[in-house]
Design a protein around this motif. Structure first.
Motif, PDB file in Angstrom:
ATOM      1  N   PHE A  18      -1.249  11.636  -4.452  1.00  0.00           N
ATOM      2  CA  PHE A  18      -2.718  12.714  -5.220  1.00  0.00           C
ATOM      3  C   PHE A  18      -2.912  13.375  -3.979  1.00  0.00           C
ATOM      4  O   PHE A  18      -3.342  14.712  -5.193  1.00  0.00           O
ATOM      5  N   THR A  31      -2.754  17.508  -4.983  1.00  0.00           N
ATOM      6  CA  THR A  31      -4.594  18.484  -5.506  1.00  0.00           C
ATOM      7  C   THR A  31      -5.013  19.859  -4.667  1.00  0.00           C
ATOM      8  O   THR A  31      -4.973  20.744  -4.963  1.00  0.00           O
ATOM      9  N   LEU A  38      -7.509   8.804   6.117  1.00  0.00           N
ATOM     10  CA  LEU A  38      -7.884   8.051   5.322  1.00  0.00           C
ATOM     11  C   LEU A  38      -7.613   6.443   5.218  1.00  0.00           C
ATOM     12  O   LEU A  38      -8.032   5.813   5.203  1.00  0.00           O
ATOM     13  N   ARG A  78     -12.340  -0.469   8.608  1.00  0.00           N
ATOM     14  CA  ARG A  78     -12.893  -1.539   7.855  1.00  0.00           C
ATOM     15  C   ARG A  78     -12.805  -2.625   7.276  1.00  0.00           C
ATOM     16  O   ARG A  78     -12.950  -3.747   7.120  1.00  0.00           O
ATOM     17  N   GLY A  88     -11.633  13.983  -8.782  1.00  0.00           N
ATOM     18  CA  GLY A  88     -11.013  13.125  -7.839  1.00  0.00           C
ATOM     19  C   GLY A  88     -12.200  12.153  -6.394  1.00  0.00           C
ATOM     20  O   GLY A  88     -11.780  11.486  -5.746  1.00  0.00           O
ATOM     21  N   PHE A 115     -14.519   9.762  -6.864  1.00  0.00           N
ATOM     22  CA  PHE A 115     -13.895   8.517  -6.859  1.00  0.00           C
ATOM     23  C   PHE A 115     -13.268   7.813  -5.448  1.00  0.00           C
ATOM     24  O   PHE A 115     -13.723   7.192  -4.942  1.00  0.00           O
ATOM     25  N   ILE A 116     -12.851   8.682  -4.521  1.00  0.00           N
ATOM     26  CA  ILE A 116     -12.062   8.374  -3.240  1.00  0.00           C
ATOM     27  C   ILE A 116     -13.668   8.200  -2.405  1.00  0.00           C
ATOM     28  O   ILE A 116     -13.936   6.770  -1.610  1.00  0.00           O
ATOM     29  N   LEU A 169     -15.536   4.999  -3.151  1.00  0.00           N
ATOM     30  CA  LEU A 169     -14.432   4.025  -2.722  1.00  0.00           C
ATOM     31  C   LEU A 169     -14.871   2.818  -1.482  1.00  0.00           C
ATOM     32  O   LEU A 169     -15.565   2.111  -1.378  1.00  0.00           O
ATOM     33  N   MET A 225     -17.093   8.066 -13.889  1.00  0.00           N
ATOM     34  CA  MET A 225     -15.524   6.686 -14.138  1.00  0.00           C
ATOM     35  C   MET A 225     -14.887   7.211 -15.328  1.00  0.00           C
ATOM     36  O   MET A 225     -13.569   7.098 -15.796  1.00  0.00           O
TER      37      MET A 225
END
Lengths: 131, 143
Positions: free
Chosen positions: A80, A84, A122, A130, B52, B55-56, B59, B83
């Protein structure tokens, strides 16, 4: 009159010296196809799992947190981000900018550096901070 | 049926009057259509760039990824609306991208038509399923 089969068609991958711009162009298509197939299936499964209730969501999270599931998720994250980044590069080139050899090469390298670093950051955050 | 029998199927590698396929079209200019697909693919990519990132970040900002947390988020207007757009545009952009791949690698007219329809049916079918799931999360009885 048929085409003379002894004349070559447009030269393809095998005859060119590889450069970063070629790699990024191919990565854009490859990651696009990966996202089209695995990405969309996973997105749909994820939504269906939430809609289906506790049992179906448990099945999803078990698959997603399995080492193989994590590998797919991390791979799709990279796909992704690479798609992008190279997509932004395409949008810049679509307006006619960035065709000078050095700029083009630097931009191509930058998309790969950005996608790898962002994926790493990430998932380091997700798995180390997390979790 | 009238007309010459050999006019059944267009073969891009042969052309009448001793001209090659390229020779036949040279000088005619563009087909004057097809640009819409190119533009639409870029517009959906720009929208997905925003969605996008949304979205990231969304979350990451959620306290956890438990089912109830996600369902509550997707029932709220600021969860559901982006969404729904994200899901729709993912399928739309994918359909447009896969069409380019099919056009580039399927030289055969029949194969191109076949894969274009397969891709269209799959994208519309699975996309509808994904939107149904989202609607069920948002409007269905809470589990």
């Amino acid at each position: 009159m048929a085409r003379n089969i002894n004349r070559p068609l447009s030269p393809h991958l095998t005859i060119w010296k590889w450069g970063p711009h070629m790699l990024v162009s191919i990565l854009h298509r490859g990651t696009g196809m990966a996202l089209s197939i695995a990405g969309l299936v996973l997105l749909t499964w994820w939504l269906l799992a939430i809609a289906g209730g506790a049992a179906s969501y448990k099945t999803f999270t078990e698959a997603a947190t399995h080492p193989l599931g994590l590998f797919v998720l991390i791979g799709l994250t990279w796909a992704f981000l690479q798609h992008t980044a190279s997509g932004i590069r395409h949008l810049i080139m679509d307006v006619g900018a960035g065709f000078e050899l050095n700029t083009n090469k630097t931009m191509a390298y930058a998309t790969m550096a950005a996608s790898l670093l962002l994926t790493l950051a990430l998932w380091a955050y997700i798995l180390l901070v997390r979790a | 049926m009238t007309g010459p029998k050999q006019m059944g199927r267009f073969d891009r590698n042969s052309a009448p009057e001793g001209k090659t396929a390229l020779g036949k079209v040279r000088g005619l200019g563009s087909a004057r259509h097809g640009g819409e697909h190119w533009v639409r693919e870029r517009v959906s990519s720009a929208a997905l760039l925003l969605l996008g990132v949304w979205f990231i970040i969304s979350l990451l900002l959620l306290p956890d990824l438990r089912m109830d947390t996600l369902a509550e988020w997707l029932r709220s207007p600021l969860g559901f609306v982006p969404m729904a757009l994200f899901v729709y545009l993912c399928f739309e952009h994918s359909l447009e991208g896969v069409k380019v791949i099919i056009d580039d690698y399927q030289g055969d007219d029949g194969g191109r038509l076949f894969w274009t329809i397969v891709s269209l049916f799959l994208h519309v079918g699975v996309g509808a399923l994904a939107l149904f799931a989202l609607a069920r999360i948002a409007f269905g009885a809470s589990a």
